[in-house]
Structure formats: C-alpha cells, structure tokens
Write an enzyme that holds these catalytic residues in place. Structure first.
Site, mmCIF file in Angstrom:
data_model
loop_
_atom_site.group_PDB
_atom_site.id
_atom_site.type_symbol
_atom_site.label_atom_id
_atom_site.label_comp_id
_atom_site.label_asym_id
_atom_site.label_seq_id
_atom_site.Cartn_x
_atom_site.Cartn_y
_atom_site.Cartn_z
ATOM 1 N N GLY A 133 -10.188 -3.527 2.562
ATOM 2 C CA GLY A 133 -9.218 -3.482 3.647
ATOM 3 C C GLY A 133 -9.360 -2.214 4.467
ATOM 4 C CG ASP A 134 -5.825 -0.927 6.453
ATOM 5 O OD1 ASP A 134 -5.687 -1.674 5.456
ATOM 6 O OD2 ASP A 134 -4.868 -0.306 6.951
ATOM 7 N N GLY B 131 -4.898 -5.331 6.799
ATOM 8 C CA GLY B 131 -5.991 -4.378 6.958
ATOM 9 C C GLY B 131 -7.010 -4.781 8.002
ATOM 10 C CB THR C 5 -0.827 0.026 1.313
ATOM 11 O OG1 THR C 5 -1.735 -1.068 1.301
ATOM 12 C CG2 THR C 5 -1.620 1.304 1.501
ATOM 13 C CB THR D 11 -3.884 -0.386 -1.095
ATOM 14 O OG1 THR D 11 -3.213 -1.637 -1.136
ATOM 15 C CG2 THR D 11 -5.318 -0.633 -0.642
ATOM 16 N NE ARG E 209 -9.063 -7.528 2.635
ATOM 17 C CZ ARG E 209 -7.994 -6.736 2.713
ATOM 18 N NH1 ARG E 209 -7.675 -5.933 1.739
ATOM 19 N NH2 ARG E 209 -7.242 -6.746 3.796
HETATM 20 N N1 ASP Z 1 -3.545 -2.602 4.234
HETATM 21 C C1 ASP Z 1 -3.753 -3.178 2.946
HETATM 22 C C2 ASP Z 1 -5.031 -3.972 2.982
HETATM 23 O O1 ASP Z 1 -5.286 -4.670 3.953
HETATM 24 C C3 ASP Z 1 -2.670 -4.075 2.464
HETATM 25 C C4 ASP Z 1 -1.260 -3.677 2.775
HETATM 26 O O2 ASP Z 1 -0.988 -2.583 3.174
HETATM 27 O O3 ASP Z 1 -0.368 -4.516 2.607
HETATM 28 O O4 ASP Z 1 -5.757 -3.952 2.014
#
Ligand code: ASP
Length: 344
Positions: free
Chosen positions: A226-227, A250, A196, A214, A224
């Site tokens: 993520g954060d 995430g 990300t 990301t 899905r």
């Molecule tokens: N945080 C990102 C997610 O969960 C992935 C990452 O930063 O590696 O989508």
C-alpha cells in the site's frame, strides 16, 4: 541522532510571527516558520497513546524519530488493533504482511519496509534501514532476513481473532477478493476493513519526524504493497516546512503522491487545513474509474491526510465527514475533528 545540516535562522519569534513568516503562494523558497515552544505530536485516531508517548519522549529530549517510533510501537504490539503490526488482518492466504516507513527531517533520511512477514514491529525495521543501510526500502524476504540479522525475533503475527475473521472472509469469498471477475471489474465489490497508524512529531528545535505503519488492506493479494511504506505517499517529512502522513485507500494515496503534495502545499503558503483539503481534492479528481465511484460519482473509499507544519500548527482532513485525529501538545492526548470535503 544529530542533524548534519545547519539550520537556517528563524524569521519570527512567536506563533503570530510564524504565521506571518509563511511564504506567499508563489514563493518557491521554503522559509522556516518559528517552531513551537513545546513538542507537538499528531496521529491517526488510533494514536492517543502513541502521541502521548512521543511527546513524553520529546520532552525528555529524545530525538523526534525515536519518539514517534516508540509511540507507534504501542499500537504495533497491541493484538487488539487489527490494522497494524501483531494481530493485523492477514493477506488472502492468511499470512500477515506489514508495511512501514519513517522519515527523519534533520538528516533528510528515510527508511522503509514493505510486505515483511514475522516481525512484530516493522517501524523498527524501517528505522534500521534508515540508520544501518545505504538504502531506503527493503521488501519481503530480504526485509525479514535483514531484521533477523539485527537480532529481531521471528514470530507468528496471526492472532486467533485475526485468523477467525480471515476464515470467515475466506468462507464467503467470490465477490470479495482482488481477483476481479469481468462483472466485478465493472461494478466493484464491498469495501474491506482497513486501518493504519501514522504519527508525526515536532520539537522546539524545529526538528520533525514521522512514521507510518500498517498491516495494510485486509485479505490483499500476497505481495500487495500500500501507500504506508512509500515515501511521498503514506509519509513525507521536510524539515524546512512540515510533515504529512496518510491512512485509507493506499492505491489512491500512491497515485496522488498524497503526503508529498500536502507538504508542498504548505511550502507554498497553505495552512495545514487548506493543504490537506487540496490533497484530498486531487485524489477525488483522479478517481475516475467507475468501479471506485458511488452513486453520486464520488469516491466510494476514504482517505485521511494528517499535516503538521513546522510552526506546530496542524490539521487532518478526510474525504467524508466524521473522522478524527489524535493530538498531543503537552497535556493529555485528545481527539480533534478532521476537516472534510463531503458531508456524504
Ligand atoms: N493505507 C493503508 C493501505 O492501503 C490502509 C489503511 O490505512 O486503511 O495499506
């Protein structure tokens, strides 16, 4: 972008005064430390060029949000970065789905898109959600149609390199997808590529902004999220205090509201290094599912939290040793070591 809010008077003039001005731990009233004399930008380790561009633009008096978004656009458009934007690794169906959010400190406003397909620069769509809607978050097809309505082009984001990597994964399926068999649900499965970019910017007027973008977890279940597009998880900006962005698993950052916690820690007097370490400790504490633990009972994943305080002080922290983050304080961008919780 002009701030609609009146800024409070700064308590101190220099960096030393700024440090002293940070409130004691129990003081709930946010006190603004004096901002730095020059713009500062920090980012995840893939953000050397991003921080460089962000600072250049802030030096040219560009708004902090525009500056950090222009910075991450370099990585979003780069097919070689397989964790962000164009060329990012796809979901389990071989379709690239992107997440991004941004926050503008002076106007206390945010924009976000999640699970958006076909649009190369999701951070620009998040910026449009902030500026041109009465909403904070758009997802999926609605986000895509909103981007098209604003003249963005629909493109195939799956590069040949990403397609080949996905195909290899597909051909070796079984224990590597998110559909957990009863056995996998107990024992877990191999970690998959993640990545990300988050980028934070602060100017001498004390204006803060941040962006996170990301392609998310590689080979995720379609839909899905993520954060990265979640305000308070993958990003939080409070113009009175500081900003924080996150990378890594995430799910753990969402459950802990990671970025918001770090900003609140700084509000209550912690310096950025202590603030990110505390955020990471909470993530470790909340990781109790045996499937997510290694042999020592610690998380078998990584999270990195990046903090930039209103006075220009910054730090990033990872659960495990060995991570770095990018910083630009006026000269060239450089990589600095993260603080960490465990050596391994
Ligand atoms: N945080 C990102 C997610 O969960 C992935 C990452 O930063 O590696 O989508």
């Amino acid at each position: 972008m002009k701030s609609a809010l009146s800024r409070r008077r700064f308590l101190g003039a220099g960096a030393a005064a700024a440090a002293a001005a940070v409130p004691a731990a129990s003081n709930l009233e946010a006190i603004e430390p004096a901002p730095p004399a020059k713009p500062v930008s920090i980012s995840s380790a893939n953000g050397l060029a991003a921080t460089n561009r962000a600072v250049k633009l802030m030096n040219a008096k560009e708004d902090t949000l525009e500056a950090v978004i222009s910075g991450v656009n370099i990585v979003e458009a780069d097919p070689k970065d397989m964790s962000v934007g164009y060329g990012g690794l796809p979901n389990e169906d071989g379709v690239v789905e992107l997440d991004s959010c941004c926050m503008h400190g002076p106007s206390c406003n945010a924009g976000s898109v999640a699970s958006i397909r076909d649009i190369k620069l999701p951070s620009r769509v998040a910026q449009l959600v902030l500026k041109r809607t009465d909403h904070v978050m758009l997802v999926g097809d609605g986000a895509r149609r909103f981007a098209l309505a604003h003249g963005m082009k629909a493109e195939n984001l799956l590069t040949d390199a990403a397609r080949r990597q996905w195909l290899k994964w597909k051909e070796n399926l079984s224990d590597k997808d998110d559909w957990l068999s009863p056995k996998e649900a107990e024992t877990g499965h191999e970690a998959r590529p993640t990545g990300t970019i988050t980028c934070l910017g602060l100017n001498p007027a004390g204006e803060l902004s941040g962006v996170t973008t990301t392609s998310g977890l590689a080979y995720k279940i379609p839909g899905r999220i993520g954060d990265s597009p979640i305000i308070g998880a993958g990003l939080y900006v409070d113009n009175d205090v500081g900003a924080c962005g996150a990378t890594g698993r995430g799910e753990a950052v969402i459950i802990s509201c990671g970025s918001r916690i770090v900003v609140e820690n700084m509000r209550h007097g912690m310096d950025p290094a202590a603030a990110v370490k505390d955020g990471l400790k909470r993530i470790v504490k909340q990781t109790v599912d045996p499937r997510l633990l290694d042999k020592k009972g610690r998380p078998d994943f990584e999270v990195v939290l990046y903090a930039l305080r209103k006075d220009g002080r910054h730090a990033a922290g990872s659960i495990y040793k060995g991570r770095q983050y990018a910083v630009n304080e006026g000269g060239g961008s450089k990589l600095l070591d993260c603080v960490h919780l465990f050596d391994r």
